[in-house]
Design a protein around this motif. Structure first.
Motif, mmCIF file in Angstrom:
data_model
loop_
_atom_site.group_PDB
_atom_site.id
_atom_site.type_symbol
_atom_site.label_atom_id
_atom_site.label_comp_id
_atom_site.label_asym_id
_atom_site.label_seq_id
_atom_site.Cartn_x
_atom_site.Cartn_y
_atom_site.Cartn_z
ATOM 1 N N GLN A 190 0.827 -1.210 0.000
ATOM 2 C CA GLN A 190 0.000 0.000 0.000
ATOM 3 C C GLN A 190 0.856 1.253 0.000
ATOM 4 O OE1 GLN A 190 -2.881 -0.239 3.253
ATOM 5 N NE2 GLN A 190 -4.497 -0.292 1.708
ATOM 6 N N ALA A 191 1.926 1.209 0.778
ATOM 7 C CA ALA A 191 2.791 2.379 0.883
ATOM 8 C C ALA A 191 3.598 2.607 -0.389
ATOM 9 C CB ALA A 191 3.731 2.210 2.071
ATOM 10 N N GLU A 192 4.001 1.501 -1.034
ATOM 11 C CA GLU A 192 4.788 1.607 -2.265
ATOM 12 C C GLU A 192 4.157 0.695 -3.323
ATOM 13 O OE1 GLU A 192 9.127 1.598 -1.921
ATOM 14 O OE2 GLU A 192 8.846 1.370 0.254
ATOM 15 N N PRO A 193 3.217 1.223 -4.087
ATOM 16 C CA PRO A 193 2.471 0.409 -5.047
ATOM 17 C C PRO A 193 3.354 -0.350 -6.034
ATOM 18 C CG PRO A 193 1.395 2.524 -4.752
ATOM 19 C CD PRO A 193 2.699 2.598 -4.012
ATOM 20 N N ASP A 194 4.547 0.157 -6.345
ATOM 21 C CA ASP A 194 5.426 -0.550 -7.276
ATOM 22 C C ASP A 194 5.815 -1.928 -6.746
ATOM 23 O OD1 ASP A 194 5.361 1.435 -9.114
ATOM 24 O OD2 ASP A 194 7.342 2.263 -8.633
ATOM 25 N N LEU A 195 5.841 -2.063 -5.424
ATOM 26 C CA LEU A 195 6.215 -3.345 -4.836
ATOM 27 C C LEU A 195 5.147 -4.413 -5.054
ATOM 28 C CD1 LEU A 195 7.703 -2.184 -1.397
ATOM 29 C CD2 LEU A 195 8.931 -2.684 -3.523
#
Length: 221
Positions: A190-195
């Motif tokens: 959620q914090a880093e959508p690329d992950l």
């Protein structure tokens, strides 16, 4: 279980089933890794040494459940394949239909996939030769059943039906781990959508993997 001590074979079997049914209920609430012998003993209402009189370890309980769930799935799969595959389709069309049905059917059985994933790395450890050999003998029967079901609708698979059946179970277990991330990983996504590219939807990813595998092992037109 009204009796305090299992004195007859029938009572022992009742107690074995109670342990298995309790473990099954736990798997509806938590992943395989969270099931402990202490909690299983508490829920079934027996001291841990008494549970160990029926199953030599937590892993032995879960292996028996895996075989139970696998039998239930194969019984359902026969009807799903029969209803969902048009025998008049060309080979590639039937292969895609098989991959679609398998992926959908397995995605609906998250517990079975979780057990598949834990089988080689966890469940087949901490068990005796007798227990693991008994489980493997049963697994051979299940593998034969699944291969026969697939061969009925894709006779072109030939001897590869057995290998593909085994690979299906392995892939379902491996991919399920990426489809149910823990809370900390969900927060990271959620914090880093690329992950989130590391997160797989089980049905879609399994269908892709099974289709590619099937088209790879089937004979070329």
């Amino acid at each position: 279980m009204a009796f305090q001590r299992a004195r007859t074979e029938e009572q022992r079997e009742i107690r074995r089933r109670a342990i298995l049914d309790t473990a099954s209920a736990m798997l509806d609430e938590m992943p395989v890794a969270a099931v402990t012998l202490n909690e299983l003993s508490r829920r079934v209402g027996l001291a841990k040494p008494n549970v160990l009189r029926y199953f030599e370890s937590r892993e032995a309980v879960l292996l028996e459940l895996l075989d139970r769930f696998l039998q239930e799935w194969l019984a359902d799969l026969e009807g799903e394949l029969t209803a969902g595959i048009d025998g008049n389709l060309p080979m590639a069309g039937r292969a895609e239909a098989v991959a679609e049905i398998l992926s959908r059917s397995l995605a609906d059985r998250a517990v079975l996939c979780d057990l598949f994933g834990a089988q080689g790395s966890v469940l087949e450890h901490n068990v005796s030769v007798e227990v693991v050999a008994r489980y493997k003998r049963a697994s051979l029967d299940r593998l034969t059943t699944m291969a026969a079901l697939l061969h009925k609708h894709l006779p072109e698979l030939g001897e590869n039906a057995t290998l593909f059946s085994l690979q299906t179970m392995v892939m379902a277990g491996a991919l399920s781990a990426y489809s149910t991330p823990p809370a900390s990983l969900q927060a990271a996504y959620q914090a880093e959508p690329d992950l989130a590219r590391f997160h797989f939807e089980l049905q879609d990813s399994l269908k892709l993997a099974l289709t590619a595998t099937l088209l790879g092992v089937l004979p070329r037109p």
